[in-house]
Design an enzyme around this catalytic site. Structure first.
Site, PDB file in Angstrom:
ATOM      1  CG  ASP A 165      48.158  23.949 -30.594  1.00  0.00           C
ATOM      2  OD1 ASP A 165      48.334  22.934 -31.299  1.00  0.00           O
ATOM      3  OD2 ASP A 165      47.752  23.882 -29.416  1.00  0.00           O
ATOM      4  CB  CYS A 219      49.184  17.825 -30.747  1.00  0.00           C
ATOM      5  SG  CYS A 219      50.842  17.254 -30.350  1.00  0.00           S
TER       6      CYS A 219
HETATM    7  P1  HMG Z   1      65.310  13.563 -30.884  1.00  0.00           P
HETATM    8  O1  HMG Z   1      65.255  12.926 -32.229  1.00  0.00           O
HETATM    9  O2  HMG Z   1      65.348  12.687 -29.677  1.00  0.00           O
HETATM   10  O3  HMG Z   1      66.482  14.646 -30.812  1.00  0.00           O
HETATM   11  O4  HMG Z   1      64.048  14.533 -30.780  1.00  0.00           O
HETATM   12  P2  HMG Z   1      68.050  14.474 -30.611  1.00  0.00           P
HETATM   13  O5  HMG Z   1      68.431  15.369 -29.486  1.00  0.00           O
HETATM   14  O6  HMG Z   1      68.423  13.035 -30.553  1.00  0.00           O
HETATM   15  O7  HMG Z   1      68.607  15.105 -31.989  1.00  0.00           O
HETATM   16  C1  HMG Z   1      68.357  14.505 -33.258  1.00  0.00           C
HETATM   17  C2  HMG Z   1      68.560  15.527 -34.348  1.00  0.00           C
HETATM   18  O8  HMG Z   1      67.593  16.583 -34.234  1.00  0.00           O
HETATM   19  C3  HMG Z   1      69.928  16.222 -34.306  1.00  0.00           C
HETATM   20  O9  HMG Z   1      70.276  16.552 -35.653  1.00  0.00           O
HETATM   21  C4  HMG Z   1      69.627  17.499 -33.557  1.00  0.00           C
HETATM   22  O10 HMG Z   1      70.520  18.541 -33.851  1.00  0.00           O
HETATM   23  C5  HMG Z   1      68.257  17.847 -34.075  1.00  0.00           C
HETATM   24  P3  HMG Z   1      71.238  15.623 -36.539  1.00  0.00           P
HETATM   25  O11 HMG Z   1      72.504  15.524 -35.725  1.00  0.00           O
HETATM   26  O12 HMG Z   1      70.527  14.298 -36.668  1.00  0.00           O
HETATM   27  O13 HMG Z   1      71.343  16.371 -37.816  1.00  0.00           O
HETATM   28  N1  HMG Z   1      67.502  18.657 -33.118  1.00  0.00           N
HETATM   29  C6  HMG Z   1      66.923  19.841 -33.383  1.00  0.00           C
HETATM   30  N2  HMG Z   1      66.842  20.575 -34.508  1.00  0.00           N
HETATM   31  C7  HMG Z   1      66.172  21.747 -34.451  1.00  0.00           C
HETATM   32  N3  HMG Z   1      65.589  22.206 -33.324  1.00  0.00           N
HETATM   33  C8  HMG Z   1      65.644  21.503 -32.178  1.00  0.00           C
HETATM   34  C9  HMG Z   1      66.337  20.261 -32.190  1.00  0.00           C
HETATM   35  N4  HMG Z   1      66.574  19.335 -31.249  1.00  0.00           N
HETATM   36  C10 HMG Z   1      67.286  18.369 -31.823  1.00  0.00           C
HETATM   37  N5  HMG Z   1      65.072  21.972 -31.067  1.00  0.00           N
HETATM   38  C11 HMG Z   1      63.017  16.545 -29.971  1.00  0.00           C
HETATM   39  C12 HMG Z   1      63.798  15.293 -29.609  1.00  0.00           C
HETATM   40  C13 HMG Z   1      62.589  17.184 -28.687  1.00  0.00           C
HETATM   41  C14 HMG Z   1      63.909  17.492 -30.760  1.00  0.00           C
HETATM   42  C15 HMG Z   1      61.801  16.137 -30.850  1.00  0.00           C
HETATM   43  O14 HMG Z   1      61.088  15.157 -30.181  1.00  0.00           O
HETATM   44  C16 HMG Z   1      60.881  17.284 -31.164  1.00  0.00           C
HETATM   45  O15 HMG Z   1      61.223  18.205 -31.912  1.00  0.00           O
HETATM   46  N6  HMG Z   1      59.662  17.254 -30.620  1.00  0.00           N
HETATM   47  C17 HMG Z   1      58.698  18.330 -30.801  1.00  0.00           C
HETATM   48  C18 HMG Z   1      57.340  17.761 -31.071  1.00  0.00           C
HETATM   49  C19 HMG Z   1      56.360  18.908 -31.225  1.00  0.00           C
HETATM   50  O16 HMG Z   1      56.719  19.987 -31.651  1.00  0.00           O
HETATM   51  N7  HMG Z   1      55.082  18.675 -30.880  1.00  0.00           N
HETATM   52  C20 HMG Z   1      54.062  19.683 -31.005  1.00  0.00           C
HETATM   53  C21 HMG Z   1      54.193  20.769 -30.000  1.00  0.00           C
HETATM   54  S1  HMG Z   1      53.565  20.330 -28.395  1.00  0.00           S
HETATM   55  C22 HMG Z   1      51.849  20.537 -28.536  1.00  0.00           C
HETATM   56  O17 HMG Z   1      51.345  20.776 -29.593  1.00  0.00           O
HETATM   57  C23 HMG Z   1      51.010  20.501 -27.285  1.00  0.00           C
HETATM   58  C24 HMG Z   1      50.605  21.896 -26.801  1.00  0.00           C
HETATM   59  O18 HMG Z   1      49.847  22.570 -27.769  1.00  0.00           O
HETATM   60  C25 HMG Z   1      49.803  21.782 -25.508  1.00  0.00           C
HETATM   61  C26 HMG Z   1      48.666  20.768 -25.615  1.00  0.00           C
HETATM   62  O19 HMG Z   1      47.788  20.910 -26.493  1.00  0.00           O
HETATM   63  O20 HMG Z   1      48.661  19.861 -24.782  1.00  0.00           O
HETATM   64  C27 HMG Z   1      51.840  22.758 -26.485  1.00  0.00           C
HETATM   65 MG    MG Z   2      47.733  22.324 -28.102  1.00  0.00          MG
END
Ligand code: HMG
Ligand code: MG
Length: 325
Positions: free
Chosen positions: A15, A266
């Site tokens: 984070d 985030c």
């Molecule tokens: P999407 O674009 O809808 O994914 O994203 P998709 O399933 O349509 O796939 C698109 C492309 O991404 C494909 O590749 C997949 O293979 C690839 P392409 O065919 O175009 O070459 N892909 C991936 N590659 C690597 N790793 C993966 C992955 N998944 C798909 N896991 C997705 C959907 C969920 C992937 C995207 O929205 C995402 O990565 N989101 C993460 C956002 C994030 O990390 N946010 C910060 C963390 S949460 C946070 O900080 C809050 C927390 O601290 C608690 C709080 O404070 O409240 C935890």
């Molecule tokens: Mg957080």
């Protein structure tokens, strides 16, 4: 009522770093994790198997995981390293590293290995509002819960513990204060029934206040969710994190997330700043006569070092006071 030990989950390497624009070297990330592991903290969130297009800073999480498995860090207590995975693709990327490094980690299936080998944990992350779910995961809440069910199942098959976040539980950058605690309880129940071992309630924006934290935890208890199964994850944007921690302790919560130097934010939550600083949490909890097992001096040194390394201000008031800075 619960005991005097408070577990802090150090989320700085994930984070804390995920929102940094400048690429941070693998060596710096690993040095951060290694130094943290020597402070007495038991769980470190070390990386994130998300799309590198969405969060470029976390792109080398495979290398980090591999390093932690191959180079055993000398830690005073058994370590757990946690990694985010939003979907099956992310879990598969993690599983590929595990397959290449068999017998290097302990699992829930093989707890006897605990102590000598680090344990690994998968962290999934849902949201309490539809707007935040769309921004952070590109899908609605229901779809995310179905995906998480599969991630939990496959994680369990690998013997990994699963922590499940729910973000924006006390305020949403897109929907304001209007977050329904009953919705949070409903999502938490779904995740626990799917097999999650722990729910971490995220105050992503730091909008939580003492009365609203209390109301949320009352609602969770009424829904039958045990305080042992809940962790609180406070960002300190409005400076309310320690107050909200005090309220949570009164509700029996004994697990809290924090970030050394108060790093964090985030990328999909505009304006949200860092997590509550680990140094502040350790100090505060100790003033209550409770114990974290963490060396405050060592943690303060790390906060000063990493914020300097990143060219940022040290956001831990306690860390600065301890160091006389
Ligand atoms: P999407 O674009 O809808 O994914 O994203 P998709 O399933 O349509 O796939 C698109 C492309 O991404 C494909 O590749 C997949 O293979 C690839 P392409 O065919 O175009 O070459 N892909 C991936 N590659 C690597 N790793 C993966 C992955 N998944 C798909 N896991 C997705 C959907 C969920 C992937 C995207 O929205 C995402 O990565 N989101 C993460 C956002 C994030 O990390 N946010 C910060 C963390 S949460 C946070 O900080 C809050 C927390 O601290 C608690 C709080 O404070 O409240 C935890
Ligand atoms: Mg957080």
């Amino acid at each position: 009522s619960q005991g005097n030990f408070v577990k802090l989950v150090e989320v700085g390497p994930r984070d804390g770093l995920q929102n940094e624009k400048k690429t941070i070297s693998l060596a710096t990330k690993i040095e951060l994790i290694e130094r943290l592991a020597r402070t007495g903290v038991s769980t470190i969130e070390a990386g994130s198997f998300v799309s590198p297009k969405w969060v470029p800073q976390m792109a080398n999480s495979s290398e980090i995981m591999q390093h932690l498995l191959r180079q055993k860090i000398q830690a005073p207590i058994p370590m757990t390293y946690s990694f985010l995975a939003p979907n099956i693709k992310g879990l598969q990327n993690a599983a590929n590293i595990l397959k290449k490094n068999p017998d290097t980690f302990s699992t829930q299936l093989e707890p006897s290995a605990g102590g000598e080998k680090p344990a690994l944990e998968v962290a999934i992350f849902a949201a309490a509002t539809e707007s935040f779910s769309q921004k952070n995961l590109n899908c609605d809440i229901q779809t995310s819960l179905e995906r998480f069910k599969a991630v939990i199942q496959d994680s369990k098959a690998l013997g990994l513990r699963v922590r499940a976040y729910i973000s924006v539980v006390l305020g949403c950058p897109f929907e304001g204060f209007d977050v329904d605690p009953h919705k949070v309880a409903e999502i938490a129940t779904d995740l626990l029934e799917s097999g999650a071992d722990e729910i971490s309630l995220g105050d992503t924006t730091g909008m939580g206040t003492a009365p609203r934290t209390s109301a949320l935890l009352k609602c969770m208890a009424t829904a039958g969710i045990r305080s042992e199964d809940i962790a609180m994850h406070f960002h300190d944007t409005y400076g309310q994190a320690l107050v909200n921690t005090a309220v949570s302790l009164e509700h029996g919560i004994r697990t809290f997330d924090s970030s050394v130097g108060g790093l964090g934010g985030c990328p999909y939550s505009p304006g949200a700043t860092g997590n509550v600083a680990t140094e502040n949490m350790v100090y505060f909890i100790e003033t209550l006569g409770m114990d974290t097992g963490i060396d405050l001096d060592a943690m303060s040194d790390i906060g000063a070092w990493i914020t300097e390394e990143l060219g940022k201000a040290n956001d831990s008031t306690v860390g600065k006071a301890v160091l006389g800075a």
